[in-house]
Design a protein around this motif. Sequence first.
Motif, short mmCIF file in Angstrom:
data_model
loop_
_atom_site.label_atom_id
_atom_site.label_comp_id
_atom_site.label_asym_id
_atom_site.label_seq_id
_atom_site.Cartn_x
_atom_site.Cartn_y
_atom_site.Cartn_z
N LEU A 66 0.60 -1.19 -0.08
CA LEU A 66 -0.11 0.12 0.17
C LEU A 66 0.87 1.30 -0.05
O LEU A 66 0.10 2.46 -0.15
CB LEU A 66 -0.86 0.05 1.25
CG LEU A 66 -1.91 -1.32 1.29
CD1 LEU A 66 -2.74 -0.81 2.37
CD2 LEU A 66 -2.69 -1.55 -0.07
N TYR A 67 2.18 1.14 0.17
CA TYR A 67 2.85 2.24 0.16
C TYR A 67 3.93 2.56 -1.06
O TYR A 67 4.50 3.60 -1.06
CB TYR A 67 4.13 2.24 1.46
CG TYR A 67 4.59 0.95 1.43
CD1 TYR A 67 5.73 0.48 0.94
CD2 TYR A 67 4.07 -0.15 2.51
CE1 TYR A 67 6.29 -0.77 0.82
CE2 TYR A 67 4.50 -1.46 2.45
CZ TYR A 67 5.53 -1.72 1.78
OH TYR A 67 5.95 -2.90 1.76
N CYS A 68 3.84 1.69 -1.67
CA CYS A 68 5.07 1.48 -2.92
C CYS A 68 4.65 1.97 -4.08
O CYS A 68 3.56 1.52 -4.54
CB CYS A 68 5.57 0.05 -2.88
SG CYS A 68 6.84 -0.13 -4.08
N LEU A 160 16.08 -8.63 2.17
CA LEU A 160 14.69 -8.71 2.30
C LEU A 160 14.37 -8.02 3.40
O LEU A 160 14.19 -8.44 4.59
CB LEU A 160 14.21 -10.15 2.17
CG LEU A 160 12.66 -10.40 2.34
CD1 LEU A 160 11.93 -10.01 0.88
CD2 LEU A 160 12.18 -11.90 2.87
N ARG A 161 13.80 -6.73 3.13
CA ARG A 161 13.24 -5.76 4.06
C ARG A 161 12.09 -6.54 5.10
O ARG A 161 11.09 -6.96 4.19
CB ARG A 161 13.13 -4.48 3.61
CG ARG A 161 14.00 -3.42 3.61
CD ARG A 161 13.67 -2.17 3.30
NE ARG A 161 14.90 -1.38 3.21
CZ ARG A 161 14.86 0.11 3.05
NH1 ARG A 161 13.51 0.44 2.92
NH2 ARG A 161 15.78 0.82 2.87
N ILE A 162 11.92 -6.55 6.33
CA ILE A 162 10.64 -7.07 6.98
C ILE A 162 9.82 -6.02 6.99
O ILE A 162 8.48 -6.09 7.15
CB ILE A 162 11.04 -7.63 8.26
CG1 ILE A 162 9.84 -8.21 8.85
CG2 ILE A 162 11.33 -6.07 9.31
CD1 ILE A 162 9.76 -9.58 8.46
N LEU A 316 9.81 4.29 -6.22
CA LEU A 316 9.08 3.67 -5.08
C LEU A 316 8.12 4.72 -4.03
O LEU A 316 7.54 4.65 -3.42
CB LEU A 316 10.37 3.04 -4.24
CG LEU A 316 10.90 1.90 -4.85
CD1 LEU A 316 12.10 1.21 -3.93
CD2 LEU A 316 10.18 0.77 -5.27
N TYR A 317 8.88 5.83 -4.26
CA TYR A 317 8.44 7.04 -3.23
C TYR A 317 8.87 8.33 -4.07
O TYR A 317 9.48 8.23 -5.00
CB TYR A 317 9.11 7.22 -1.92
CG TYR A 317 10.58 6.90 -2.03
CD1 TYR A 317 11.26 8.02 -2.38
CD2 TYR A 317 11.25 5.63 -1.63
CE1 TYR A 317 12.85 7.78 -2.35
CE2 TYR A 317 12.44 5.45 -1.92
CZ TYR A 317 13.49 6.44 -2.13
OH TYR A 317 14.82 6.35 -2.24
N GLU A 318 8.19 9.55 -3.74
CA GLU A 318 8.44 10.71 -4.43
C GLU A 318 9.69 11.34 -4.05
O GLU A 318 10.30 11.02 -3.16
CB GLU A 318 7.13 11.48 -3.87
CG GLU A 318 6.11 11.41 -4.88
CD GLU A 318 4.66 12.17 -4.35
OE1 GLU A 318 4.90 13.00 -3.84
OE2 GLU A 318 3.59 11.25 -4.51
N1 5AD Z 1 8.87 4.94 1.23
C1 5AD Z 1 10.23 4.63 1.47
N2 5AD Z 1 10.71 3.46 1.21
C2 5AD Z 1 9.79 2.51 0.36
N3 5AD Z 1 9.92 1.41 0.01
C3 5AD Z 1 8.80 1.11 -0.73
N4 5AD Z 1 8.06 2.01 -0.96
C4 5AD Z 1 8.81 3.05 -0.13
C5 5AD Z 1 8.22 4.29 0.21
N5 5AD Z 1 6.94 4.77 0.00
C6 5AD Z 1 11.04 0.48 0.27
C7 5AD Z 1 10.60 -0.76 0.94
C8 5AD Z 1 11.31 -1.77 0.12
C9 5AD Z 1 12.55 -1.27 -0.70
C10 5AD Z 1 12.73 -1.80 -1.97
O1 5AD Z 1 11.76 0.06 -0.84
O2 5AD Z 1 11.26 -0.95 2.35
O3 5AD Z 1 11.71 -3.17 0.64
#
Ligand code: 5AD
Length: 366
Positions: A66-68, A160-162, A316-318
């Motif tokens: 939901l964050y990516c 692999l981030r948890i 992945l993020y802005e």
């Molecule tokens: N903000 C920060 N880190 C993010 N990741 C994915 N989306 C975001 C975000 N919105 C990170 C996750 C993932 C890594 C590849 O990028 O932790 O494991």
Amino acid sequence: MNDLSEILNGRELSRQDIVRLLSPLNKREHCQILEKGYEVKENAIGRKTYLRGLIEFSNFCRKDCLYCGIRCGNIKAGRYSMSDDEILQCVELASRNRINGVVLQSGEMVNSYFIKRVSSIIKRIRKVTNDEFRVTLSLGEQSPETYREWFDAGAQRYLLRIETSSEELYRRIHPDDELHRYELRLKCLEKIKETGYQTGTGVMIGLPFQTVENLADDLLFIKRMDIDMVGMGPYVEHFDTPLYGYKDLLLPIMDRFDLSVRMIAVLRIMMPFINIASAAALEALVPMGREFGLKAGANVLMPNLTPVIYRKQYLLYENKPYIDIETEEVLESLDRRINMIGEEIAYDDYGDSKHFRMRKHIKQYQ
Ligand code: 5AD
């Protein structure tokens, strides 16, 4: 001596100590923690920064976190996959710049074509570099057989981030379905370690609903799992994701940044010999953010080698840093940036996790 000095110079940190170190503090106390983190890093590893070249070779992803920004549900994200030759060109660029390791990262794919392709890329990288190269994988949740296949192909490290060690928070930031289960992620991390990889994990810092206690538990989780390398950075919202709806719950940028570097410092104090990467997301919040991470105790930097034409699509993020700066230019300025903070780049050095070596050594005699 204040009570912080007592915590910082005393016994092993308790959960209560960690919560105290991560809770709001004044500027002087904040700096005291960062200084301690750097001191521990300096004593354990020296004033050296290790480099790994990051290759984001594909953003096709079956997950819908939901964050990516590259979640499969984001139809606005244009998709790409680099060719083998393009990947090998990045490896060559790394070698030319005396960086002898890369991180292969992509969205999560598990089909047999993808698995075979990754194996073949790992083998080709090992071959063109005469086996004098480290390959780290950051390719998500896979079967034990796949982890084994890639290890046998010659990859030595896996990240692999948890994301968060709290199962409850994990559920809030992922869809509720079979593809996004906390238990499965944990099992994968255990499998990665069992397979023999230098094992990396990490979390996002400053997520909506996240508490200081959650973060303290994250650090204790990393310690308990006896992890070799860590990449953790601030959560940075992305407009085209469901979690964006909770942006009003987030800590202000500077507080989120300070908390992220403080997490690095506290982890360094807890685990002097692991590798800690200074995440690019730090730089999405603050210019020179990664240098601050290094000064708090991180010892690894991952310059992005992905060709500029693809970089915009791996969002992945802005506010992702260096989105349109050519790799050569970034690498050229790296020396200066690192020297400026009193550190030296450890060129031609694998920079294996000292913690991993110690772990293996101890196992040998058990
Ligand atoms: N903000 C920060 N880190 C993010 N990741 C994915 N989306 C975001 C975000 N919105 C990170 C996750 C993932 C890594 C590849 O990028 O932790 O494991």
